[in-house]
Design an enzyme around this catalytic site. Structure first.
Site, short mmCIF file in Angstrom:
data_model
loop_
_atom_site.label_atom_id
_atom_site.label_comp_id
_atom_site.label_asym_id
_atom_site.label_seq_id
_atom_site.Cartn_x
_atom_site.Cartn_y
_atom_site.Cartn_z
CB VAL A 66 46.58 11.17 15.54
CG1 VAL A 66 45.71 10.11 14.90
CG2 VAL A 66 46.71 11.08 17.13
CB ILE A 93 43.07 9.24 19.61
CG1 ILE A 93 42.93 8.00 18.31
CG2 ILE A 93 44.30 9.47 19.93
CD1 ILE A 93 43.77 8.08 17.25
CE1 TYR A 156 39.27 11.98 31.37
CE2 TYR A 156 38.43 14.14 30.88
CZ TYR A 156 38.75 12.73 30.60
OH TYR A 156 38.91 12.56 29.12
CE LYS A 163 38.51 12.75 25.80
NZ LYS A 163 38.66 11.84 24.76
CB ILE A 192 33.28 2.34 29.70
CG1 ILE A 192 31.95 3.03 29.47
CG2 ILE A 192 33.47 1.05 29.13
CD1 ILE A 192 31.75 3.06 27.95
CB SER A 196 41.52 5.02 28.56
OG SER A 196 42.32 5.43 27.36
C1 IMJ Z 1 40.83 9.25 33.22
C2 IMJ Z 1 41.52 9.82 34.26
C3 IMJ Z 1 40.70 10.38 35.56
C4 IMJ Z 1 39.59 10.03 35.72
C5 IMJ Z 1 38.63 9.51 34.89
C6 IMJ Z 1 39.42 8.74 33.43
N1 IMJ Z 1 37.41 8.99 34.56
C7 IMJ Z 1 37.16 8.47 33.31
C8 IMJ Z 1 38.60 8.41 32.71
C9 IMJ Z 1 36.58 9.38 35.71
C10 IMJ Z 1 35.93 7.98 32.91
C11 IMJ Z 1 38.71 7.71 31.31
N2 IMJ Z 1 38.66 8.74 30.28
C12 IMJ Z 1 37.50 9.25 30.00
C13 IMJ Z 1 39.85 9.32 29.40
O1 IMJ Z 1 39.62 10.05 28.72
C14 IMJ Z 1 41.14 8.68 29.67
C15 IMJ Z 1 42.13 9.27 29.15
C16 IMJ Z 1 43.77 8.91 29.48
C17 IMJ Z 1 43.90 7.83 30.32
C18 IMJ Z 1 45.41 7.61 30.60
C19 IMJ Z 1 45.85 6.45 31.35
C20 IMJ Z 1 47.38 5.94 31.03
C21 IMJ Z 1 48.20 7.12 30.61
N3 IMJ Z 1 47.65 8.33 30.01
C22 IMJ Z 1 46.18 8.56 30.18
N4 IMJ Z 1 45.85 9.37 28.98
C23 IMJ Z 1 44.59 9.73 28.93
O2 IMJ Z 1 49.31 7.06 30.93
#
Ligand code: IMJ
Length: 256
Positions: A66, A93, A156, A163, A192, A196
């Protein structure tokens, strides 16, 4: 529940493996009678998603990064030849540099910020523009968000800002596409354990924290997120657009 999506064609972006929320959504859409069109990103994911697509009885599995306009144009062309019309799109995504999810948000680089926003937020705009011409009978576009968009969640960081942009983009798209009877919504899922979340510092303690405090006193199940996605994609959701629906065992409402 059955046949809520009978006769509908659904494009689902973001299946990486069987733990993906997009996978749970694809499974539920299939159960409800939808024809599935799945996309994967890059050659590394190809085999996994093709196997998953075959198991689910998907009509087609396609490559689509994308972040590349020409791949989205190719996706439109492919879908134009078959099935010709799309009724539902699911955008599941996100990506940020791992380092940006570990350091203080203050340290986020321009490049890291742009990457997270391009892949995780702008991509919804690009996908909507690529798919809207195929949604000739109206339809539904659903994206996946997280509470970190509106609250500070440890680690996060740049994803929370992405987001927030995603949810705002969802509202503007809902306004633009409403006259064509295309609805655009987000599901904000509770934490969950998906790929990710793998390797995210203290993720298990976040799960425990949420389960202790959420009104339902438990975590969120991918199947619950998928059933909310079914609702939004189905005619039951016909009056709902521009919304963020929390599927999080109620955690989001709690103060002290
Ligand atoms: C991700 C990071 C920190 C805290 C987090 C998360 N919590 C939750 C998530 C509390 C629920 C998962 N989440 C909602 C995401 O949107 C994750 C996005 C993500 C994860 C990764 C891991 C590996 C990487 N890049 C990433 N980019 C986005 O290299």
């Amino acid at each position: 529940m059955s046949n809520l999506l009978e006769g509908k064609s659904a494009l689902i972006l973001g299946v990486a493996n069987k733990w993906s929320l997009a996978y749970a959504i694809a499974e539920a859409f299939r159960r409800e009678g939808a024809c599935l069109y799945l996309t994967y990103q890059g050659d590394r994911q190809r085999e996994t998603v093709e196997t998953i697509g075959a198991e689910l009885g998907a009509s087609r599995v396609m490559a689509c990064d994308v972040s590349k306009d020409h791949e989205l144009e190719a996706l439109t062309q492919t879908l134009r030849s078959a099935p010709g019309r799309i009724d539902a799109v699911v955008h599941s995504i996100a990506f940020a540099n791992r380092e940006d999810l570990a350091r203080p948000f203050l340290e986020t680089s321009r490049a890291g910020y742009q990457l997270a926003n391009d892949v995780s937020a702008y991509s919804l705009v690009a996908v909507a523009r690529a798919c809207a011409p195929l949604m000739t009978a109206g339809g539904s576009i659903t994206t996946l968000s997280y509470l970190g968009s509106v609250r500070v969640v440890q680690n996060y960081n740049v994803m929370g800002v992405a987001k927030a942009a995603l949810e705002a983009a969802m509202r503007y798209l809902a306004s633009d596409l409403g006259p064509r009877n295309i609805r655009v919504n987000a599901i904000s899922a509770g934490p969950i354990k998906t790929a990710s979340a793998r390797g995210i510092k203290d993720f298990s303690s976040i799960l425990d924290y949420v389960a202790q405090r959420a009104p339902l006193r438990r975590n969120t199940d991918p199947a619950e997120v998928a059933d909310a996605a079914v609702f939004l994609a189905s005619d039951l959701g016909r009056g709902v657009t521009g919304n963020v629906i929390y599927v999080d065992a109620g955690f989001q409402i709690m103060g002290v």
